[in-house]
Design an enzyme around this catalytic site. Sequence first.
Site, PDB file in Angstrom:
ATOM      1  N   ASP A 142       0.432   8.547   1.689  1.00 54.39           N
ATOM      2  CA  ASP A 142       0.458   7.088   1.701  1.00 54.39           C
ATOM      3  C   ASP A 142      -0.939   6.543   1.384  1.00 54.39           C
ATOM      4  O   ASP A 142      -1.840   7.290   1.040  1.00 54.39           O
ATOM      5  CB  ASP A 142       0.978   6.577   3.058  1.00 54.39           C
ATOM      6  CG  ASP A 142       0.185   7.155   4.219  1.00 54.39           C
ATOM      7  OD1 ASP A 142      -0.998   7.507   4.031  1.00 54.39           O
ATOM      8  OD2 ASP A 142       0.746   7.265   5.331  1.00 54.39           O
TER       9      ASP A 142
ATOM     10  N   GLU B 296       4.998  16.804   2.272  1.00 49.72           N
ATOM     11  CA  GLU B 296       3.806  15.953   2.283  1.00 49.72           C
ATOM     12  C   GLU B 296       2.590  16.841   2.565  1.00 49.72           C
ATOM     13  O   GLU B 296       2.677  17.825   3.301  1.00 49.72           O
ATOM     14  CB  GLU B 296       3.919  14.855   3.348  1.00 49.72           C
ATOM     15  CG  GLU B 296       2.791  13.837   3.257  1.00 49.72           C
ATOM     16  CD  GLU B 296       3.043  12.571   4.088  1.00 49.72           C
ATOM     17  OE1 GLU B 296       3.903  12.614   4.990  1.00 49.72           O
ATOM     18  OE2 GLU B 296       2.362  11.552   3.823  1.00 49.72           O
TER      19      GLU B 296
ATOM     20  N   TYR C 148      -1.031   8.240  14.008  1.00 57.11           N
ATOM     21  CA  TYR C 148      -2.041   9.168  14.511  1.00 57.11           C
ATOM     22  C   TYR C 148      -2.404   8.837  15.957  1.00 57.11           C
ATOM     23  O   TYR C 148      -3.556   8.565  16.269  1.00 57.11           O
ATOM     24  CB  TYR C 148      -3.274   9.187  13.600  1.00 57.11           C
ATOM     25  CG  TYR C 148      -3.023   9.983  12.331  1.00 57.11           C
ATOM     26  CD1 TYR C 148      -3.005  11.377  12.367  1.00 57.11           C
ATOM     27  CD2 TYR C 148      -2.784   9.361  11.125  1.00 57.11           C
ATOM     28  CE1 TYR C 148      -2.754  12.115  11.219  1.00 57.11           C
ATOM     29  CE2 TYR C 148      -2.531  10.089   9.959  1.00 57.11           C
ATOM     30  CZ  TYR C 148      -2.520  11.460  10.021  1.00 57.11           C
ATOM     31  OH  TYR C 148      -2.272  12.203   8.890  1.00 57.11           O
TER      32      TYR C 148
ATOM     33  N   ASP D 236      -5.241   9.723   3.735  1.00 62.54           N
ATOM     34  CA  ASP D 236      -5.105  11.004   4.443  1.00 62.54           C
ATOM     35  C   ASP D 236      -4.001  11.900   3.905  1.00 62.54           C
ATOM     36  O   ASP D 236      -4.065  13.113   4.057  1.00 62.54           O
ATOM     37  CB  ASP D 236      -4.852  10.760   5.942  1.00 62.54           C
ATOM     38  CG  ASP D 236      -3.438  10.294   6.217  1.00 62.54           C
ATOM     39  OD1 ASP D 236      -3.070   9.214   5.714  1.00 62.54           O
ATOM     40  OD2 ASP D 236      -2.696  11.020   6.895  1.00 62.54           O
TER      41      ASP D 236
END
Length: 510
Positions: free
Chosen positions: A81, A476, A230, A78
Amino acid sequence: MKQGIVLQWVSLLSIFALFPLSQTQSFDYGEALSKSLLYFESQRSGRLPHNQRVTWRHHSGLDDGLEQGVDLVGGYYDAGDNVKFGLPMAFTITMLSWGVIEYGKQIEDAGEYNHALEAIKWGTDYFIKAHTHPNVLWAEVGDGSTDHYCWQRPEDMTTSRQAYKVDENHPGSDIAGETAAAMAAAAIVFRKTNPHYSGLLLHHAQQLFEFGDKYRGKYDESIEVVKGHYTSWSGYMDELLWAALWLYKATQKEDYLNYALNNAQSLGGTTWAIKEFSWDVKYAGVQIIASMLLKEERHKQHMQILQQYRSKAEFYMCACLDRNNVANVQRTPGGLLYIRQWNNMQYASNAAFLLTTYSDYLQATHENLTCDKGQVSPQEILSFAKSQVDYILGSNPMAMSYLVGYGPKYPQRVHHRGASIDSYKKKKGFIGCTQGYDSWYGRQGPNPNVLVGALVGGPDGNDGFMDERWNYMQTEACTYNTATLVGVLAKLDRLKGDCMWLNQSLIASS
Ligand SMILES: *[C@@H]1O[C@H](CO)[C@@H](O)[C@H](O)[C@H]1NC(C)=O
Ligand SMILES: *[C@@H]1O[C@H](CO)[C@@H](O)[C@H](O)[C@H]1NC(C)=O
């Protein structure tokens, strides 16, 4: 603390120094569109095909699911990572599909149609594998905690690849709903070019919606390891309505529409007025889709409930446009919508998509948006959406393109494991878990691989941005940041040149 003060000072200076200049900038939206679609290839997990264009990546996660006896090879990482998180992955695919549904013609004209469909299919192929039984959905591979101890290329991964599922005894109505929405939206996309595949997606989508609706629960209660990464803060009610509306759009079956009408209040669709739209909170999207149903004569019989949806949709859009009496979205001095510090860019990019789509709807129905502070024309709405995209591409106090690889100045130290370490193709030797932190994460230099098309978290509330690898809140990127941009870039690309009114008058006057 000290750094924060310096940063504010720099951004104040640059507002005066650069902003007047950058307002006259014009952007190559077509180039940005092509780059945005490349990004999804960088995020691929699994066995990469021969036509893979991002060549610094290689196969990874080829044993995913093996321990659990299920084939979970494929899908997307996603962000920076190497975990495969199902909820944001599904939202990414829903939004990419929505972009193609609204702006497929423009994407095709720009020569990017096949790439867009490939980006969607890389996700849906994975969802088909992950949905192994009507009431079983594999929701995550790997876990955030062990993954974050390591700074490794996906090609070298030695972290846990444990897979986690939701089922009848461990429900996950949010992830089941979002995956249903993604597969239903993708079914519309593939209907013409690949009807068999479209039918298959629809079959899965219907089963997943039934599963999510019948066995109610938040997926993070069933899969504890996802908490803190999440967590589904908004719960599952928004995803159930979202899935029902996407299934209605895909099938035209009255049952799905009736679900969204009958549960409008109990599931919060006509009661929640919210200023943000994201992988977690889908109410604004639900409300906008419901509002747009009013375009068709046959839906006028449901006027009353659809109008209630519409008033909440209008709250969201007026908040973005700064036209509510109270409760507007904050903006940075440079004009970017500002919700919160961590990965704020997702909210700006999502708003740009929803506003652009609704502006097209109003254009078609010859209406204005009615806000507390007056009427807003479809052109003004589109101009504002464009201002957000232009900010992203470089029309901002830092003169920085937050879309990596676009323009003369973009982030060099994106917080991304694969991009920040020499390519596996170039350096085949194994790079261990902490070795990556020691030798690559802490380096001062730019990333060896440019993560083209990634939309990073972006600036703080004062337009300040620190291009440092450790600064994950700003550097990120996430797949769902770029996903909503694709359709808007295509729309702006086809508009360029012939719209005098499409300027930044709104920014200048606000
Ligand atoms: C929409 O609003 C504009 C002002 O922003 C106004 O000139 C126009 O007449 C309005 N159109 C409709 C259909 O209400
Ligand atoms: C910008 O748009 C406004 C209307 O919204 C118009 O009056 C103005 O002339 C435009 N400016 C340019 C430079 O095109």
